[in-house]
Structure formats: structure tokens, C-alpha cells
Design a protein around this motif. Structure first.
Motif, PDB file in Angstrom:
ATOM      1  N   PRO A   9     -21.736  50.718  17.562  1.00 16.09           N
ATOM      2  CA  PRO A   9     -21.959  51.671  18.657  1.00 16.09           C
ATOM      3  C   PRO A   9     -22.487  51.031  19.932  1.00 16.09           C
ATOM      4  O   PRO A   9     -23.420  51.519  20.560  1.00 16.09           O
ATOM      5  CB  PRO A   9     -22.976  52.638  18.046  1.00 16.09           C
ATOM      6  CG  PRO A   9     -23.742  51.807  17.094  1.00 16.09           C
ATOM      7  CD  PRO A   9     -22.763  50.830  16.517  1.00 16.09           C
ATOM      8  N   ILE A  10     -21.914  49.925  20.344  1.00 11.10           N
ATOM      9  CA  ILE A  10     -22.216  49.336  21.652  1.00 11.10           C
ATOM     10  C   ILE A  10     -20.889  49.057  22.336  1.00 11.10           C
ATOM     11  O   ILE A  10     -19.935  48.607  21.718  1.00 11.10           O
ATOM     12  CB  ILE A  10     -23.066  48.054  21.553  1.00 11.10           C
ATOM     13  CG1 ILE A  10     -22.338  46.968  20.763  1.00 11.10           C
ATOM     14  CG2 ILE A  10     -24.428  48.339  20.956  1.00 11.10           C
ATOM     15  CD1 ILE A  10     -22.974  45.603  20.895  1.00 11.10           C
ATOM     16  N   GLY A  11     -20.834  49.332  23.609  1.00  9.44           N
ATOM     17  CA  GLY A  11     -19.599  49.175  24.352  1.00  9.44           C
ATOM     18  C   GLY A  11     -19.352  47.757  24.819  1.00  9.44           C
ATOM     19  O   GLY A  11     -20.192  46.868  24.666  1.00  9.44           O
ATOM     20  N   PRO A  12     -18.187  47.520  25.426  1.00  9.52           N
ATOM     21  CA  PRO A  12     -17.822  46.177  25.890  1.00  9.52           C
ATOM     22  C   PRO A  12     -18.821  45.596  26.880  1.00  9.52           C
ATOM     23  O   PRO A  12     -19.092  44.387  26.842  1.00  9.52           O
ATOM     24  CB  PRO A  12     -16.451  46.406  26.546  1.00  9.52           C
ATOM     25  CG  PRO A  12     -15.916  47.640  25.889  1.00  9.52           C
ATOM     26  CD  PRO A  12     -17.104  48.493  25.610  1.00  9.52           C
ATOM     27  N   ALA A  13     -19.373  46.437  27.771  1.00  6.11           N
ATOM     28  CA  ALA A  13     -20.307  45.908  28.773  1.00  6.11           C
ATOM     29  C   ALA A  13     -21.578  45.383  28.117  1.00  6.11           C
ATOM     30  O   ALA A  13     -22.113  44.332  28.507  1.00  6.11           O
ATOM     31  CB  ALA A  13     -20.641  46.990  29.797  1.00  6.11           C
ATOM     32  N   THR A  14     -22.070  46.102  27.103  1.00  3.18           N
ATOM     33  CA  THR A  14     -23.279  45.658  26.408  1.00  3.18           C
ATOM     34  C   THR A  14     -23.006  44.382  25.622  1.00  3.18           C
ATOM     35  O   THR A  14     -23.830  43.457  25.603  1.00  3.18           O
ATOM     36  CB  THR A  14     -23.794  46.760  25.471  1.00  3.18           C
ATOM     37  OG1 THR A  14     -24.045  47.942  26.232  1.00  3.18           O
ATOM     38  CG2 THR A  14     -25.078  46.328  24.777  1.00  3.18           C
ATOM     39  N   ARG A  15     -21.854  44.313  24.982  1.00  3.14           N
ATOM     40  CA  ARG A  15     -21.496  43.084  24.255  1.00  3.14           C
ATOM     41  C   ARG A  15     -21.449  41.887  25.205  1.00  3.14           C
ATOM     42  O   ARG A  15     -21.913  40.790  24.869  1.00  3.14           O
ATOM     43  CB  ARG A  15     -20.147  43.256  23.574  1.00  3.14           C
ATOM     44  CG  ARG A  15     -20.101  44.351  22.539  1.00  3.14           C
ATOM     45  CD  ARG A  15     -18.726  44.411  21.893  1.00  3.14           C
ATOM     46  NE  ARG A  15     -18.490  45.718  21.301  1.00  3.14           N
ATOM     47  CZ  ARG A  15     -17.389  46.073  20.661  1.00  3.14           C
ATOM     48  NH1 ARG A  15     -16.410  45.192  20.535  1.00  3.14           N
ATOM     49  NH2 ARG A  15     -17.249  47.274  20.150  1.00  3.14           N
ATOM     50  N   GLU A  16     -20.900  42.118  26.388  1.00  6.40           N
ATOM     51  CA  GLU A  16     -20.822  41.031  27.362  1.00  6.40           C
ATOM     52  C   GLU A  16     -22.211  40.590  27.799  1.00  6.40           C
ATOM     53  O   GLU A  16     -22.471  39.389  27.975  1.00  6.40           O
ATOM     54  CB  GLU A  16     -20.004  41.473  28.570  1.00  6.40           C
ATOM     55  CG  GLU A  16     -19.776  40.364  29.592  1.00  6.40           C
ATOM     56  CD  GLU A  16     -18.882  40.797  30.739  1.00  6.40           C
ATOM     57  OE1 GLU A  16     -18.611  39.949  31.619  1.00  6.40           O
ATOM     58  OE2 GLU A  16     -18.461  41.977  30.768  1.00  6.40           O
TER      59      GLU A  16
ATOM     60  N   ALA B 236     -23.938  44.496  15.797  1.00  2.00           N
ATOM     61  CA  ALA B 236     -23.727  44.404  17.242  1.00  2.00           C
ATOM     62  C   ALA B 236     -23.611  42.951  17.682  1.00  2.00           C
ATOM     63  O   ALA B 236     -22.776  42.606  18.532  1.00  2.00           O
ATOM     64  CB  ALA B 236     -24.871  45.091  17.980  1.00  2.00           C
ATOM     65  N   LEU B 237     -24.424  42.076  17.096  1.00  2.00           N
ATOM     66  CA  LEU B 237     -24.334  40.658  17.433  1.00  2.00           C
ATOM     67  C   LEU B 237     -23.008  40.086  16.972  1.00  2.00           C
ATOM     68  O   LEU B 237     -22.382  39.282  17.669  1.00  2.00           O
ATOM     69  CB  LEU B 237     -25.502  39.887  16.802  1.00  2.00           C
ATOM     70  CG  LEU B 237     -26.794  39.797  17.610  1.00  2.00           C
ATOM     71  CD1 LEU B 237     -27.313  41.155  18.041  1.00  2.00           C
ATOM     72  CD2 LEU B 237     -27.863  39.041  16.823  1.00  2.00           C
ATOM     73  N   GLY B 238     -22.573  40.509  15.768  1.00  2.00           N
ATOM     74  CA  GLY B 238     -21.283  40.034  15.277  1.00  2.00           C
ATOM     75  C   GLY B 238     -20.133  40.488  16.145  1.00  2.00           C
ATOM     76  O   GLY B 238     -19.210  39.711  16.443  1.00  2.00           O
ATOM     77  N   ALA B 239     -20.171  41.750  16.577  1.00  2.00           N
ATOM     78  CA  ALA B 239     -19.114  42.276  17.434  1.00  2.00           C
ATOM     79  C   ALA B 239     -19.086  41.572  18.783  1.00  2.00           C
ATOM     80  O   ALA B 239     -18.043  41.527  19.447  1.00  2.00           O
ATOM     81  CB  ALA B 239     -19.307  43.776  17.636  1.00  2.00           C
ATOM     82  N   SER B 240     -20.211  41.011  19.187  1.00  2.00           N
ATOM     83  CA  SER B 240     -20.292  40.269  20.453  1.00  2.00           C
ATOM     84  C   SER B 240     -19.891  38.810  20.282  1.00  2.00           C
ATOM     85  O   SER B 240     -19.909  38.050  21.264  1.00  2.00           O
ATOM     86  CB  SER B 240     -21.721  40.350  21.009  1.00  2.00           C
ATOM     87  OG  SER B 240     -22.136  41.696  21.160  1.00  2.00           O
ATOM     88  N   GLY B 241     -19.576  38.399  19.059  1.00  2.00           N
ATOM     89  CA  GLY B 241     -19.166  37.026  18.796  1.00  2.00           C
ATOM     90  C   GLY B 241     -20.308  36.067  18.586  1.00  2.00           C
ATOM     91  O   GLY B 241     -20.088  34.860  18.427  1.00  2.00           O
ATOM     92  N   LEU B 242     -21.547  36.570  18.527  1.00  2.00           N
ATOM     93  CA  LEU B 242     -22.698  35.682  18.445  1.00  2.00           C
ATOM     94  C   LEU B 242     -22.997  35.195  17.035  1.00  2.00           C
ATOM     95  O   LEU B 242     -23.823  34.299  16.860  1.00  2.00           O
ATOM     96  CB  LEU B 242     -23.934  36.389  19.023  1.00  2.00           C
ATOM     97  CG  LEU B 242     -23.880  36.650  20.521  1.00  2.00           C
ATOM     98  CD1 LEU B 242     -25.106  37.439  20.973  1.00  2.00           C
ATOM     99  CD2 LEU B 242     -23.776  35.344  21.300  1.00  2.00           C
ATOM    100  N   LEU B 243     -22.370  35.780  16.022  1.00  2.00           N
ATOM    101  CA  LEU B 243     -22.595  35.308  14.649  1.00  2.00           C
ATOM    102  C   LEU B 243     -21.611  34.218  14.245  1.00  2.00           C
ATOM    103  O   LEU B 243     -21.841  33.519  13.254  1.00  2.00           O
ATOM    104  CB  LEU B 243     -22.498  36.477  13.661  1.00  2.00           C
ATOM    105  CG  LEU B 243     -23.505  37.607  13.818  1.00  2.00           C
ATOM    106  CD1 LEU B 243     -23.332  38.624  12.697  1.00  2.00           C
ATOM    107  CD2 LEU B 243     -24.938  37.086  13.851  1.00  2.00           C
ATOM    108  N   ASP B 244     -20.530  34.070  14.971  1.00  2.00           N
ATOM    109  CA  ASP B 244     -19.498  33.105  14.593  1.00  2.00           C
ATOM    110  C   ASP B 244     -20.075  31.693  14.513  1.00  2.00           C
ATOM    111  O   ASP B 244     -20.705  31.216  15.458  1.00  2.00           O
ATOM    112  CB  ASP B 244     -18.344  33.121  15.599  1.00  2.00           C
ATOM    113  CG  ASP B 244     -17.543  34.409  15.559  1.00  2.00           C
ATOM    114  OD1 ASP B 244     -17.767  35.205  14.635  1.00  2.00           O
ATOM    115  OD2 ASP B 244     -16.688  34.603  16.446  1.00  2.00           O
ATOM    116  N   GLY B 245     -19.880  31.062  13.360  1.00  2.00           N
ATOM    117  CA  GLY B 245     -20.357  29.699  13.170  1.00  2.00           C
ATOM    118  C   GLY B 245     -21.850  29.595  12.945  1.00  2.00           C
ATOM    119  O   GLY B 245     -22.390  28.482  12.925  1.00  2.00           O
TER     120      GLY B 245
END
Length: 309
Positions: A85-92, A113-122
Motif C-alpha cells: 500500500p505505497i505508491g510509486p512516488a513513495t517507493r521512489e 514496502a522496502l521490497g517493492a522499492s527494490g531495496l531488499l534485492d541482494g
């Protein structure tokens, strides 16, 4: 120097304790002069919590820099929705803050939310034990760490959920201002113990309470309160009004452990906590009721909890 800005990102059905525990740590630390400025932002001005309390939040983000922190508390999620439940702007914003050298943290399902933002990768991460399988499957490029309180990996910090957010934020206060500062905040909040990140999400007291036998619970109450004492089976039986044989049978059936083995688990778990905070193994052993460290070393070397016997 300006205070460290802590920005909490609120989402619909946010858990109150996921938010309030960490917020209390930082505001209490600020009361002691350690320099924190807390902000609450959301994608709508009013956010209803999982507990039904409406919260007001800012739509506009404060200016933040590399020394500041973003925290995403968890939300009610028996199962996670297909899209966090976070939008593209928040992810950015989460991505940009981390890319600029800032720290991003989550509590419980906030890891989604962190995963959806790509911050969990690796990176290594953790979450509430009920969500580990789901998030591990959702973010296969990340490495889930199960049954720990919090994990820190390259300024991405994830915690298990609910009360563990307090442990996480006390850790951050300790990193920034020293262990004495974190202890001062914990005392003010009447926190029983500041736990390390690699401690188990569930204590032995909780892991063996998932039964409905009232007598076994009463026996556990006695052992929990006096785990460091020498407890004779006859004393336990007398306190709950049954024979030693009946006590052992009922307790073992309910918990999967003998009373002695349950007491040993409590002692070892408490000793591990003390050792993790700098106590020697000899002192820890005596503190939890062992005559010396030999038995503690032997019990610590066991990697699994054996069946009762």
C-alpha cells in the motif's frame, strides 16, 4: 548541528505498536537531548490504524539528508496484498534516500514496502515469522533471515514486527549515541531488556505455551518465575496439587518437554542474552542458576530441542 530527522511512512491499517514503539524511542531520546525530530507522512491526510484509531499525517515530506532515517511501520496483513500500500512516488523516495546515503528501516510487514522499492534485492532481511515464507517467495533476490529480531544490511534495516521495532530503534540510538544512551531511554520506557538483533523472535516461554492445558500453564508460571532456583519435582507437584507422576505426564504431553528440560531452556536463553551483552559465560551461568559454566556450555552446544525424556 540539526537533529536527526526520522520520517515515519504511514499506510492504511498501520499497526499502532509498530509505529508507537519506535516513535516513543526517538521522542524519549530527544527528551534526553540526543537530537531527534520526528515526522509522520502518508499519501492521504488521515490514516486509519489496524486498531481503529485515525491518525493525521503530513502530505509533504520534510527535507532529509544522508544522516536521516525513514521508517515504514507494518500494517495488518494476515496475508499480504498483491501490491504493497505505497505508491510509486513513495517507493521512489525510499530508493532515492538510500541512494543518497540514508538509512531506511521497516517493522514487520513494512519490509514488503522496502521490497517493492527494490531495496531488499541482494540483501539480507527479516520480518514477522508469519510472513517469512510469503516475503521470501515474493522477493527471491533477497535472503530471508528467519527467527531473528532485526537485520541490518547496507543501511537497510528490517525488524520482525510489533515489539521488535523497539529493539531496532534502541539499537539505532545505541549506534548513534552509545549504549548508555540506549539504556537510559530503555529505562525511561520501562523496557525489560534491550535485545540484540540475532535473538529469537519467540522466547522459550512463548514457544511452549501453544497448548490449552491449564495445569501445565500453572506449572510453567512457577518455573518462569523461579527458573534460576533449584526446583524439585516434589515442590512443583505440591504447588499445583498433583502427584509427581501426574505432573510430569501432563506437562510433557502439553509442552513436549519435561519440567527440567523446560527450566534448562529458560536458563540457557537468559544466559545467551547476558552473554550477548558482554557478560562472561561463567558469570552468566551462575546468574541463571548453574553451579558453574560446564552445564551451560553443554546445553548451548545442542542445536535442537530434544524430545522430552
Amino acid at each position: 548541528m540539526r537533529p536527526t530527522r526520522v520520517v515515519f511512512v504511514l499506510v492504511p491499517k498501520v499497526h499502532l505498536l509498530d509505529l508507537a514503539g519506535p516513535a516513543q524511542v526517538f521522542t524519549t531520546a530527544n527528551d534526553f537531548g540526543y537530537g531527534y525530530e520526528v515526522h509522520y507522512v502518508a499519501e492521504s491526510e488521515e490514516v486509519t490504524t489496524a486498531q481503529g484509531v485515525p491518525l493525521r499525517a503530513q502530505l509533504d515530506w520534510p527535507e532529509i539528508g544522508p544522516d536521516d532515517l525513514i521508517v515504514v511501520p507494518g500494517w495488518r496483513s494476515p496475508r499480504l496484498s498483491p501490491v504493497p500500500p505505497i505508491g510509486p512516488a513513495t517507493r521512489e523516495r525510499l530508493r532515492d534516500h538510500h541512494a543518497a546515503g540514508g538509512t531506511v528501516a521497516s517493522v514487520c510487514s513494512g519490509a514488503d514496502a522496502l521490497g517493492a522499492s527494490g531495496l531488499l534485492d541482494g540483501r539480507r532481511f527479516t520480518t514477522h515469522h508469519d510472513l517469512t515464507d510469503e516475503l521470501a517467495a515474493r522477493y527471491p533476490r533477497a535472503a530471508i533471515v528467519r527467527d531473528v529480531l532485526y537485520v541490518e544490511d547496507d543501511r537497510v534495516i528490517t525488524s520482525a514486527g510489533i515489539a521488535s521495532g523497539i529493539d531496532l530503534t534502541l539499537h539505532l540510538v545505541a549506534v548513534a549515541h552509545g549504549a548508555e544512551a540506549a539504556a537510559r531511554v530503555a529505562r525511561e520506557m520501562v523496557v525489560y531488556a534491550r535485545r540484540n538483533g540475532d535473538e529469537l523472535q519467540e522466547s522459550a516461554m512463548l514457544r511452549h505455551r501453544d497448548h490449552l492445558n491449564d495445569l501445565a500453564h500453572r506449572i510453567q508460571d512457577v518455573i518462569d518465575a523461579r527458573y534460576a532456583d533449584r526446583l524439585l519435582l516434589s515442590d512443583l507437584a505440591g504447588q499445583v496439587g498433583v502427584s509427581e507422576r501426574t505432573l510430569t505426564r501432563i506437562f510433557t504431553t502439553a509442552t513436549g518437554l519435561t519440567p527440567l528440560r523446560y527450566q534448562q531452556l529458560l536458563r540457557v536463553e537468559r544466559a545467551e542474552h547476558l552473554i550477548g551483552h558482554g557478560t562472561t559465560i561463567e558469570t552468566a551461568a551462575r546468574t541463571v542458576g548453574f553451579e558453574d559454566a560446564r552445564m551451560l556450555r553443554r546445553l548451548r552446544s545442542r542445536t535442537t530441542e530434544p524430545a522430552a525424556g
